[in-house]
Design a protein around this motif. Structure first.
Motif, PDB file in Angstrom:
ATOM      1  N   ARG A  44       0.864  -1.185   0.000  1.00 28.98           N
ATOM      2  CA  ARG A  44       0.000   0.000   0.000  1.00 28.98           C
ATOM      3  C   ARG A  44       0.898   1.231   0.000  1.00 28.98           C
ATOM      4  N   THR A  75      -1.852  -2.405  -3.975  1.00 27.12           N
ATOM      5  CA  THR A  75      -3.240  -2.785  -3.706  1.00 27.12           C
ATOM      6  C   THR A  75      -4.121  -1.619  -3.263  1.00 27.12           C
ATOM      7  N   ARG A  76      -3.503  -0.616  -2.645  1.00 29.98           N
ATOM      8  CA  ARG A  76      -4.267   0.540  -2.160  1.00 29.98           C
ATOM      9  C   ARG A  76      -3.340   1.737  -2.150  1.00 29.98           C
ATOM     10  N   ALA A  99      -5.268  -0.720  -8.074  1.00 27.94           N
ATOM     11  CA  ALA A  99      -5.371  -0.364  -6.654  1.00 27.94           C
ATOM     12  C   ALA A  99      -6.598   0.493  -6.386  1.00 27.94           C
ATOM     13  N   GLU A 100      -7.100   0.364  -5.191  1.00 30.43           N
ATOM     14  CA  GLU A 100      -8.129   1.285  -4.710  1.00 30.43           C
ATOM     15  C   GLU A 100      -7.402   2.586  -4.375  1.00 30.43           C
ATOM     16  N   LYS A 102      -7.625   6.721  -3.233  1.00 30.71           N
ATOM     17  CA  LYS A 102      -8.440   7.742  -2.584  1.00 30.71           C
ATOM     18  C   LYS A 102      -7.597   8.991  -2.381  1.00 30.71           C
ATOM     19  N   ILE A 116      -5.259   3.993   4.782  1.00 34.98           N
ATOM     20  CA  ILE A 116      -4.277   3.138   4.091  1.00 34.98           C
ATOM     21  C   ILE A 116      -3.953   1.898   4.911  1.00 34.98           C
TER      22      ILE A 116
END
Length: 118
Positions: A44, A75-76, A99-100, A102, A116
């Protein structure tokens, strides 16, 4: 300038970007991230971007040719930025990573760290 920070045994990488991104700095960050991905598997990323003034053309090419393949393994990702256009452009990330992603304002850094890590 790119500052890269990890904690032992943590899947989270914090990257701070200030000013202009150079090809040298970007290549170093990509290589470190590759190593962390090999070590930790799923990774992440929390990326802080403040006072961004641009990217060297050579670094842009490096990002496209080397950075995208690394980004696909994240992945994030939380992007914390002071510029609204950077946060607004995060929807474009879907073309480069699964990845997600934001976006957060700089005054939401702690919320980004919580997100995260969840």
């Amino acid at each position: 300038m790119i500052l890269y920070h990890t904690e032992p045994d943590s899947p989270v990488i914090e990257i701070s970007i200030e000013g202009k991104i150079t090809d040298h700095d970007l290549r170093e960050a990509i290589e470190r991230m590759r190593g962390d991905l090999e070590l930790n598997g799923k990774t992440r990323v929390l990326e802080r971007i403040e006072h961004f003034t641009g990217i060297e053309p050579k670094a842009l090419w490096t990002d496209i040719t080397l950075g995208v393949s690394v980004a696909r393994k994240v992945t994030r990702a939380a992007v914390v930025a002071d510029a609204g256009w950077i946060r607004a452009s995060m929807h474009l990330a879907r073309f480069f990573t699964k990845a997600e992603v934001k976006a957060f304002h700089v005054n939401e850094l702690e919320q980004a760290r919580i997100w995260i890590n969840t």
